[in-house]
Design a protein around this motif. Sequence first.
Motif, PDB file in Angstrom:
ATOM      1  N   ARG A 201       0.616  -1.260  -0.015  1.00 21.19           N
ATOM      2  CA  ARG A 201       0.096   0.062  -0.005  1.00 21.19           C
ATOM      3  C   ARG A 201       0.750   1.207   0.003  1.00 21.19           C
ATOM      4  O   ARG A 201       0.564   2.184  -0.645  1.00 21.19           O
ATOM      5  CB  ARG A 201      -0.686   0.124   1.142  1.00 21.19           C
ATOM      6  CG  ARG A 201      -1.881   1.242   1.135  1.00 21.19           C
ATOM      7  CD  ARG A 201      -2.992   0.648   2.098  1.00 21.19           C
ATOM      8  NE  ARG A 201      -2.610   0.820   3.687  1.00 21.19           N
ATOM      9  CZ  ARG A 201      -2.328  -0.204   4.323  1.00 21.19           C
ATOM     10  NH1 ARG A 201      -2.924  -1.347   3.956  1.00 21.19           N
ATOM     11  NH2 ARG A 201      -1.893  -0.333   5.653  1.00 21.19           N
ATOM     12  N   THR A 202       2.208   1.244   0.685  1.00 21.24           N
ATOM     13  CA  THR A 202       2.988   2.608   0.756  1.00 21.24           C
ATOM     14  C   THR A 202       3.866   2.374  -0.193  1.00 21.24           C
ATOM     15  O   THR A 202       4.577   3.459  -0.514  1.00 21.24           O
ATOM     16  CB  THR A 202       3.505   2.412   2.014  1.00 21.24           C
ATOM     17  OG1 THR A 202       4.417   1.415   2.423  1.00 21.24           O
ATOM     18  CG2 THR A 202       2.631   2.407   3.364  1.00 21.24           C
ATOM     19  N   GLY A 203       4.147   1.303  -0.880  1.00 23.80           N
ATOM     20  CA  GLY A 203       5.228   0.999  -1.767  1.00 23.80           C
ATOM     21  C   GLY A 203       6.533   1.131  -1.274  1.00 23.80           C
ATOM     22  O   GLY A 203       7.804   1.274  -1.794  1.00 23.80           O
ATOM     23  N   GLU A 204       6.572   1.168   0.164  1.00 23.83           N
ATOM     24  CA  GLU A 204       8.018   0.967   0.743  1.00 23.83           C
ATOM     25  C   GLU A 204       8.462  -0.218   1.010  1.00 23.83           C
ATOM     26  O   GLU A 204       7.697  -1.413   1.474  1.00 23.83           O
ATOM     27  CB  GLU A 204       7.856   1.910   2.325  1.00 23.83           C
ATOM     28  CG  GLU A 204       9.039   2.184   2.809  1.00 23.83           C
ATOM     29  CD  GLU A 204       9.998   1.259   3.327  1.00 23.83           C
ATOM     30  OE1 GLU A 204      11.252   1.378   3.392  1.00 23.83           O
ATOM     31  OE2 GLU A 204       9.668   0.378   4.071  1.00 23.83           O
ATOM     32  N   ARG A 205       9.726  -0.592   0.774  1.00 24.87           N
ATOM     33  CA  ARG A 205      10.338  -1.877   1.119  1.00 24.87           C
ATOM     34  C   ARG A 205      11.310  -2.025   2.262  1.00 24.87           C
ATOM     35  O   ARG A 205      11.198  -3.060   3.003  1.00 24.87           O
ATOM     36  CB  ARG A 205      10.985  -2.470  -0.180  1.00 24.87           C
ATOM     37  CG  ARG A 205      10.008  -2.530  -1.605  1.00 24.87           C
ATOM     38  CD  ARG A 205       8.700  -3.674  -1.197  1.00 24.87           C
ATOM     39  NE  ARG A 205       7.860  -3.748  -2.524  1.00 24.87           N
ATOM     40  CZ  ARG A 205       6.482  -3.981  -2.459  1.00 24.87           C
ATOM     41  NH1 ARG A 205       6.081  -4.237  -1.146  1.00 24.87           N
ATOM     42  NH2 ARG A 205       6.040  -3.902  -3.577  1.00 24.87           N
ATOM     43  N   THR A 206      12.104  -0.990   2.151  1.00 23.01           N
ATOM     44  CA  THR A 206      13.499  -1.160   3.168  1.00 23.01           C
ATOM     45  C   THR A 206      13.135  -1.391   4.427  1.00 23.01           C
ATOM     46  O   THR A 206      13.544  -2.322   5.213  1.00 23.01           O
ATOM     47  CB  THR A 206      14.140   0.094   2.908  1.00 23.01           C
ATOM     48  OG1 THR A 206      14.783   0.154   1.516  1.00 23.01           O
ATOM     49  CG2 THR A 206      15.551  -0.141   3.830  1.00 23.01           C
ATOM     50  N   TRP A 207      12.334  -0.288   5.014  1.00 19.32           N
ATOM     51  CA  TRP A 207      12.070  -0.613   6.342  1.00 19.32           C
ATOM     52  C   TRP A 207      11.184  -1.664   6.648  1.00 19.32           C
ATOM     53  O   TRP A 207      11.043  -2.205   8.024  1.00 19.32           O
ATOM     54  CB  TRP A 207      11.345   0.825   6.946  1.00 19.32           C
ATOM     55  CG  TRP A 207      12.491   1.885   7.078  1.00 19.32           C
ATOM     56  CD1 TRP A 207      12.712   2.957   6.411  1.00 19.32           C
ATOM     57  CD2 TRP A 207      13.334   2.008   8.246  1.00 19.32           C
ATOM     58  NE1 TRP A 207      13.801   3.746   6.740  1.00 19.32           N
ATOM     59  CE2 TRP A 207      14.346   3.044   7.896  1.00 19.32           C
ATOM     60  CE3 TRP A 207      13.719   1.460   9.369  1.00 19.32           C
ATOM     61  CZ2 TRP A 207      15.291   3.570   8.729  1.00 19.32           C
ATOM     62  CZ3 TRP A 207      14.763   1.878  10.089  1.00 19.32           C
ATOM     63  CH2 TRP A 207      15.532   2.836   9.743  1.00 19.32           C
ATOM     64  N   HIS A 208      10.377  -2.237   5.736  1.00 18.41           N
ATOM     65  CA  HIS A 208       9.604  -3.193   5.950  1.00 18.41           C
ATOM     66  C   HIS A 208      10.398  -4.527   5.947  1.00 18.41           C
ATOM     67  O   HIS A 208       9.848  -5.566   6.338  1.00 18.41           O
ATOM     68  CB  HIS A 208       8.509  -3.433   4.895  1.00 18.41           C
ATOM     69  CG  HIS A 208       7.397  -2.285   4.930  1.00 18.41           C
ATOM     70  ND1 HIS A 208       7.382  -1.147   4.769  1.00 18.41           N
ATOM     71  CD2 HIS A 208       6.231  -2.646   5.603  1.00 18.41           C
ATOM     72  CE1 HIS A 208       6.182  -0.481   4.827  1.00 18.41           C
ATOM     73  NE2 HIS A 208       5.497  -1.499   5.685  1.00 18.41           N
ATOM     74  N   VAL A 209      11.500  -4.336   5.971  1.00 16.31           N
ATOM     75  CA  VAL A 209      12.568  -5.593   5.942  1.00 16.31           C
ATOM     76  C   VAL A 209      13.277  -5.226   7.176  1.00 16.31           C
ATOM     77  O   VAL A 209      13.737  -6.083   8.012  1.00 16.31           O
ATOM     78  CB  VAL A 209      13.491  -5.727   4.812  1.00 16.31           C
ATOM     79  CG1 VAL A 209      14.817  -6.534   4.888  1.00 16.31           C
ATOM     80  CG2 VAL A 209      12.714  -6.003   3.406  1.00 16.31           C
ATOM     81  N   VAL A 210      13.906  -4.100   7.422  1.00 19.91           N
ATOM     82  CA  VAL A 210      14.796  -3.795   8.540  1.00 19.91           C
ATOM     83  C   VAL A 210      14.057  -4.046  10.068  1.00 19.91           C
ATOM     84  O   VAL A 210      14.846  -4.608  10.788  1.00 19.91           O
ATOM     85  CB  VAL A 210      15.209  -2.218   8.507  1.00 19.91           C
ATOM     86  CG1 VAL A 210      16.020  -1.761   9.740  1.00 19.91           C
ATOM     87  CG2 VAL A 210      16.047  -2.115   7.348  1.00 19.91           C
ATOM     88  N   LEU A 211      12.949  -3.433  10.137  1.00 22.83           N
ATOM     89  CA  LEU A 211      12.302  -3.806  11.447  1.00 22.83           C
ATOM     90  C   LEU A 211      11.997  -4.834  11.916  1.00 22.83           C
ATOM     91  O   LEU A 211      12.147  -5.479  12.880  1.00 22.83           O
ATOM     92  CB  LEU A 211      10.978  -2.571  11.482  1.00 22.83           C
ATOM     93  CG  LEU A 211      11.273  -1.229  11.445  1.00 22.83           C
ATOM     94  CD1 LEU A 211       9.840  -0.448  11.189  1.00 22.83           C
ATOM     95  CD2 LEU A 211      12.339  -0.549  12.554  1.00 22.83           C
ATOM     96  N   PRO A 212      11.532  -5.746  10.813  1.00 20.27           N
ATOM     97  CA  PRO A 212      11.159  -7.304  11.509  1.00 20.27           C
ATOM     98  C   PRO A 212      12.496  -7.974  11.776  1.00 20.27           C
ATOM     99  O   PRO A 212      12.358  -8.803  12.591  1.00 20.27           O
ATOM    100  CB  PRO A 212      10.475  -8.043  10.174  1.00 20.27           C
ATOM    101  CG  PRO A 212       9.726  -6.792   9.431  1.00 20.27           C
ATOM    102  CD  PRO A 212      10.751  -5.687   9.742  1.00 20.27           C
ATOM    103  N   CYS A 213      13.523  -7.571  10.875  1.00 27.80           N
ATOM    104  CA  CYS A 213      14.870  -8.404  11.343  1.00 27.80           C
ATOM    105  C   CYS A 213      15.152  -7.997  12.751  1.00 27.80           C
ATOM    106  O   CYS A 213      15.755  -8.844  13.302  1.00 27.80           O
ATOM    107  CB  CYS A 213      15.815  -8.152  10.289  1.00 27.80           C
ATOM    108  SG  CYS A 213      15.676  -8.872   8.487  1.00 27.80           S
ATOM    109  N   VAL A 214      15.144  -6.730  12.990  1.00 27.30           N
ATOM    110  CA  VAL A 214      15.451  -6.376  14.285  1.00 27.30           C
ATOM    111  C   VAL A 214      14.665  -7.050  15.260  1.00 27.30           C
ATOM    112  O   VAL A 214      15.276  -7.447  16.445  1.00 27.30           O
ATOM    113  CB  VAL A 214      15.440  -4.781  14.581  1.00 27.30           C
ATOM    114  CG1 VAL A 214      15.659  -4.322  15.984  1.00 27.30           C
ATOM    115  CG2 VAL A 214      16.694  -3.885  13.608  1.00 27.30           C
ATOM    116  N   ALA A 215      13.439  -7.075  15.151  1.00 27.50           N
ATOM    117  CA  ALA A 215      12.441  -7.561  16.025  1.00 27.50           C
ATOM    118  C   ALA A 215      12.701  -9.199  16.251  1.00 27.50           C
ATOM    119  O   ALA A 215      12.929  -9.897  17.271  1.00 27.50           O
ATOM    120  CB  ALA A 215      11.055  -7.605  15.476  1.00 27.50           C
ATOM    121  N   ALA A 216      13.200  -9.727  15.116  1.00 19.16           N
ATOM    122  CA  ALA A 216      13.389 -11.171  15.213  1.00 19.16           C
ATOM    123  C   ALA A 216      14.723 -11.292  15.969  1.00 19.16           C
ATOM    124  O   ALA A 216      14.891 -12.545  16.839  1.00 19.16           O
ATOM    125  CB  ALA A 216      13.585 -11.888  13.682  1.00 19.16           C
TER     126      ALA A 216
END
Length: 431
Positions: free
Chosen positions: A304-319
Motif C-alpha cells: 500500500r505504501t510502496g516502501e520496502r526497506t524499513w519493512h525488511v529492517v524492522l522485522p529483522c531487528v525484532a526477530a
Amino acid sequence: MANELQARVVRKLTWRILPFVMLLYFVSFLDRVNVGFAALTMNKDLGLSPTMFGLGGGIFFLGYFLFEVPSNLILNKVGARIWIARVMVTWGLVSAASAFVVGPNSFYTLRFLLGVAEAGFFPGIILYLSQWFPARQRAVAAAAFMAAAPLSTAIGSPISGAIMQMPALFGLKDWQWLFLIEAIPAVVLGFVVLKALTDSPEKATWLAADEKAWLVATLREERAGRESQAGHAAGALAALRDPRVWIMSMIYFGTSAGLYTLGLWAPLIIRQFGFSALGTGALNAIPSVLAVIGMVMWARHSDRTGERTWHVVLPCVAAGIGLAWAGFADTVLAVVLALILVNVGISAAKAPLWAMPSTFLSGAGAAAGIAMINSIGNLGGFVGPFAIGWLKSVTGGYAAGLYVVAASLAVSAMLALAIGRRGYRAAPAPQ
C-alpha cells in the motif's frame, strides 16, 4: 472500467494460483523441518549428538545451494508445470527414504539429497508469481505463498507431535512413520501440478479474453519499463554479477538462519521443559499462527505504501531481539513469547524482501538472480542450525547459538538499510 477489470483479474489470479502454491510450499516446508520432531526419539536411536544433528539438519542446504541456480534456469526454459512436478515427486521419494537411515552418515547423505531434490522449488515459485502478478500486488502474493511456512509449522507441529506418539508398527518406530506419512502428499501433489499449473498468462484458458489481454499487456509494459532503466539485468550472467543480488543474498542469509533455527531446534528447546511430544507440538504451533497474521498484514502495508526497506529492517531487528531473549529465557512462557517475536519478525521480513528483485531483474536474469539470492541466503539454514548444535555441545545450552543467529539478523538489518539507500520502492497500490 479499467480499475474494475484489474480487480477482476487480480481476484482470479489470487484464487486460482495462490491457494495451490501455498499448499505445495506447506508440504515442502513440512518435509524440510519435520526432522526437528523426528529428533525427539531418532537422535537416541541413531546415536546422534547435538553437533551431528545440527550438521545433518543443515547439510540439506549444501545440496540446495549447489543445484539451485541450474534448477531455476531449467524451470525458466521448460516451464513451471513440468519442473515443479519433477521437484515434488523426487523430494517426496527422498523424504520417505529418510525413514530408513541407520546412522550419522546415512542421515547426512539423505539430508543432502533432499536439498538436491528440492532445489529450485522456492525460487521457481517466486519467479512464477512475478510472471503472473503485477508489481503492485507482488508483495502480498509473495506473502500469501510464504505464509505456508509458518502455517506448516502451526498445523504440522500438532500432527507431527501426534505421529510421534504412535507405537512401533510393522517394525518401524515413530520417527520412521513420521517421515513416511508426511512424504506421501509431496508425491501425490507432484502429479496434480501437471494438471493444475498454467505456465504463462498467454496460456490461461481460465481468463476471459479481455482479462488475458490486460494482464499480458500490463506485465509486458512493466518488463519494458524495467529493461529501460539503468542497472537493469536481463541476462543470467549479468544478474549473477550484480552486487545488489549478492547483498540481498546476505540479507536473506540472516532470515534463513533464524527460520531454520526455529524449524529444527524449537521443538527441542520447548521439550526441555518436560512436555510430551504432543504438548511440544501444540506449543510450537502458537508462534506460527501469529506469524501468518503478521506476515500478511505487513505485506499489505508494504504494497500500500510502496516502501520496502524499513519493512525488511524492522522485522529483522525484532526477530534478532526475540532470539536473544530466547537465549536467556528460563520459563516456558518467556520462551514461547520470544519465539512469537522471532516467528513474526522473520515471516514479516520475507515478502517485502522478495518484492525487490523484480524491480531490477527480468527474463533469465530474474531466474538466475532469484535462485542465487535463495541459494546463498539459504546457506543460513545450514549455518544457523549447525551453530546451535555445535555450541550446545560445547556450552551445554542453547543460549550461545541463539545469540549467534540473532547477530546474523542484525547484519541483515544493516545490509537492508544500506541497499535501501538506492531507493527500492514500488508504486503505491491504488486506494
